[in-house]
Design a protein around this motif. Structure first.
Motif, PDB file in Angstrom:
ATOM      1  N   GLU A  85      55.480  82.201 110.818  1.00  0.00           N
ATOM      2  CA  GLU A  85      56.909  82.409 110.606  1.00  0.00           C
ATOM      3  C   GLU A  85      57.290  83.878 110.739  1.00  0.00           C
ATOM      4  O   GLU A  85      56.500  84.786 110.440  1.00  0.00           O
ATOM      5  CB  GLU A  85      57.337  81.889 109.226  1.00  0.00           C
ATOM      6  CG  GLU A  85      56.759  82.628 108.049  1.00  0.00           C
ATOM      7  CD  GLU A  85      57.361  82.184 106.716  1.00  0.00           C
ATOM      8  OE1 GLU A  85      58.218  81.283 106.696  1.00  0.00           O
ATOM      9  OE2 GLU A  85      56.973  82.772 105.688  1.00  0.00           O
ATOM     10  N   TYR A 133      65.693  90.799 109.209  1.00  0.00           N
ATOM     11  CA  TYR A 133      64.726  90.260 108.256  1.00  0.00           C
ATOM     12  C   TYR A 133      64.950  88.767 108.029  1.00  0.00           C
ATOM     13  O   TYR A 133      66.089  88.294 108.059  1.00  0.00           O
ATOM     14  CB  TYR A 133      64.845  90.976 106.918  1.00  0.00           C
ATOM     15  CG  TYR A 133      64.541  92.449 106.977  1.00  0.00           C
ATOM     16  CD1 TYR A 133      65.542  93.377 107.225  1.00  0.00           C
ATOM     17  CD2 TYR A 133      63.241  92.920 106.801  1.00  0.00           C
ATOM     18  CE1 TYR A 133      65.271  94.729 107.291  1.00  0.00           C
ATOM     19  CE2 TYR A 133      62.953  94.270 106.859  1.00  0.00           C
ATOM     20  CZ  TYR A 133      63.984  95.175 107.109  1.00  0.00           C
ATOM     21  OH  TYR A 133      63.687  96.514 107.175  1.00  0.00           O
ATOM     22  N   ALA A 134      63.876  88.085 107.743  1.00  0.00           N
ATOM     23  CA  ALA A 134      63.993  86.719 107.267  1.00  0.00           C
ATOM     24  C   ALA A 134      64.637  86.741 105.885  1.00  0.00           C
ATOM     25  O   ALA A 134      64.438  87.689 105.110  1.00  0.00           O
ATOM     26  CB  ALA A 134      62.609  86.072 107.186  1.00  0.00           C
ATOM     27  N   ASP A 135      65.403  85.713 105.585  1.00  0.00           N
ATOM     28  CA  ASP A 135      66.078  85.664 104.289  1.00  0.00           C
ATOM     29  C   ASP A 135      65.095  85.750 103.127  1.00  0.00           C
ATOM     30  O   ASP A 135      65.403  86.312 102.083  1.00  0.00           O
ATOM     31  CB  ASP A 135      66.882  84.369 104.172  1.00  0.00           C
ATOM     32  CG  ASP A 135      68.123  84.385 105.053  1.00  0.00           C
ATOM     33  OD1 ASP A 135      68.678  83.306 105.303  1.00  0.00           O
ATOM     34  OD2 ASP A 135      68.544  85.472 105.487  1.00  0.00           O
ATOM     35  N   SER A 136      63.916  85.209 103.313  1.00  0.00           N
ATOM     36  CA  SER A 136      62.932  85.149 102.231  1.00  0.00           C
ATOM     37  C   SER A 136      62.399  86.523 101.827  1.00  0.00           C
ATOM     38  O   SER A 136      61.847  86.680 100.737  1.00  0.00           O
ATOM     39  CB  SER A 136      61.761  84.248 102.633  1.00  0.00           C
ATOM     40  OG  SER A 136      61.147  84.730 103.816  1.00  0.00           O
ATOM     41  N   VAL A 137      62.557  87.521 102.698  1.00  0.00           N
ATOM     42  CA  VAL A 137      62.021  88.855 102.394  1.00  0.00           C
ATOM     43  C   VAL A 137      63.103  89.923 102.329  1.00  0.00           C
ATOM     44  O   VAL A 137      62.814  91.079 101.972  1.00  0.00           O
ATOM     45  CB  VAL A 137      60.944  89.279 103.415  1.00  0.00           C
ATOM     46  CG1 VAL A 137      59.870  88.216 103.526  1.00  0.00           C
ATOM     47  CG2 VAL A 137      61.551  89.585 104.782  1.00  0.00           C
ATOM     48  N   LYS A 138      64.321  89.561 102.657  1.00  0.00           N
ATOM     49  CA  LYS A 138      65.407  90.535 102.688  1.00  0.00           C
ATOM     50  C   LYS A 138      65.576  91.184 101.328  1.00  0.00           C
ATOM     51  O   LYS A 138      65.597  90.507 100.298  1.00  0.00           O
ATOM     52  CB  LYS A 138      66.696  89.827 103.106  1.00  0.00           C
ATOM     53  CG  LYS A 138      67.763  90.728 103.673  1.00  0.00           C
ATOM     54  CD  LYS A 138      68.911  89.904 104.223  1.00  0.00           C
ATOM     55  CE  LYS A 138      68.506  89.059 105.403  1.00  0.00           C
ATOM     56  NZ  LYS A 138      69.637  88.298 105.977  1.00  0.00           N
ATOM     57  N   ARG A 150      63.406  93.029  99.904  1.00  0.00           N
ATOM     58  CA  ARG A 150      62.078  93.335  99.336  1.00  0.00           C
ATOM     59  C   ARG A 150      61.177  94.031 100.346  1.00  0.00           C
ATOM     60  O   ARG A 150      60.352  94.863  99.963  1.00  0.00           O
ATOM     61  CB  ARG A 150      61.397  92.048  98.867  1.00  0.00           C
ATOM     62  CG  ARG A 150      62.150  91.298  97.793  1.00  0.00           C
ATOM     63  CD  ARG A 150      61.325  90.138  97.245  1.00  0.00           C
ATOM     64  NE  ARG A 150      61.000  89.144  98.250  1.00  0.00           N
ATOM     65  CZ  ARG A 150      59.762  88.765  98.552  1.00  0.00           C
ATOM     66  NH1 ARG A 150      58.732  89.306  97.943  1.00  0.00           N
ATOM     67  NH2 ARG A 150      59.552  87.838  99.477  1.00  0.00           N
ATOM     68  N   LYS A 189      55.544  88.259  95.847  1.00  0.00           N
ATOM     69  CA  LYS A 189      55.483  86.976  95.167  1.00  0.00           C
ATOM     70  C   LYS A 189      54.273  86.187  95.667  1.00  0.00           C
ATOM     71  O   LYS A 189      53.827  86.411  96.802  1.00  0.00           O
ATOM     72  CB  LYS A 189      56.747  86.175  95.456  1.00  0.00           C
ATOM     73  CG  LYS A 189      58.038  86.885  95.120  1.00  0.00           C
ATOM     74  CD  LYS A 189      59.233  86.053  95.571  1.00  0.00           C
ATOM     75  CE  LYS A 189      60.540  86.765  95.277  1.00  0.00           C
ATOM     76  NZ  LYS A 189      61.725  85.962  95.715  1.00  0.00           N
ATOM     77  N   GLU A 195      54.167  83.385  96.910  1.00  0.00           N
ATOM     78  CA  GLU A 195      54.514  82.714  98.164  1.00  0.00           C
ATOM     79  C   GLU A 195      54.501  83.651  99.370  1.00  0.00           C
ATOM     80  O   GLU A 195      54.669  83.198 100.505  1.00  0.00           O
ATOM     81  CB  GLU A 195      55.873  82.012  98.054  1.00  0.00           C
ATOM     82  CG  GLU A 195      56.999  82.875  97.543  1.00  0.00           C
ATOM     83  CD  GLU A 195      57.235  82.708  96.045  1.00  0.00           C
ATOM     84  OE1 GLU A 195      56.248  82.670  95.276  1.00  0.00           O
ATOM     85  OE2 GLU A 195      58.422  82.638  95.664  1.00  0.00           O
ATOM     86  N   ASP A 196      54.316  84.943  99.150  1.00  0.00           N
ATOM     87  CA  ASP A 196      54.143  85.877 100.263  1.00  0.00           C
ATOM     88  C   ASP A 196      52.696  85.883 100.771  1.00  0.00           C
ATOM     89  O   ASP A 196      52.402  86.532 101.776  1.00  0.00           O
ATOM     90  CB  ASP A 196      54.518  87.297  99.839  1.00  0.00           C
ATOM     91  CG  ASP A 196      55.989  87.444  99.512  1.00  0.00           C
ATOM     92  OD1 ASP A 196      56.313  88.116  98.517  1.00  0.00           O
ATOM     93  OD2 ASP A 196      56.816  86.889 100.270  1.00  0.00           O
TER      94      ASP A 196
END
Length: 124
Positions: A46, A60-65, A67, A87, A89-90
């Motif tokens: 991903e 950035y992907a929303d999941s990392v924006k 951070r 996290k 999940e990273d």
């Protein structure tokens, strides 16, 4: 053709930080848009972040924006990914990738060259 080599992965506790680096050789890095991707076990690769050839635009992907921060130093042929507030999940293998200077995209198929990856593990 450009060769890419990632470094900086490791084991970190949740909430911690890591900085990944990608060293390029073979061709000048300014010829390429650069991206970071990741792949967790049993999941597809991903998109994480990318940066334009001159560093003027990032995405950035929303999941990392908020951070993660991608940056590049064309003079040193280096790309970095600063990862904060990590996290569990990273957790994944993180890959550096290069695409033609004027290409864009967030799919793995949009990128032509890849590094071998570096493991990031975030413990809870």
């Amino acid at each position: 053709q450009v060769q890419l080599a990632e470094s900086g992965g490791g084991l970190v506790q949740a909430g911690g930080s890591l900085m990944l680096s990608c060293a390029a050789s073979g061709r000048t890095l300014s010829n390429y848009r650069m991206g970071w991707f990741r792949q967790a076990p049993r999941k597809e690769r991903e998109f994480v972040a990318n940066i334009s050839w001159n560093g003027g635009r990032t995405y950035y992907a929303d999941s990392v924006k908020g951070r993660f921060t991608i940056s590049r130093d064309n003079a040193k042929n280096m790309v970095h990914l600063q990862m904060n507030s990590l996290k569990p999940e990273d957790t994944a293998v993180y890959y550096c990738a290069a695409a033609g200077k004027y290409r864009d995209g967030v799919q793995p198929t949009d990128y032509d060259y890849w590094g071998q990856g570096t493991q990031v593990t975030v413990s809870s």
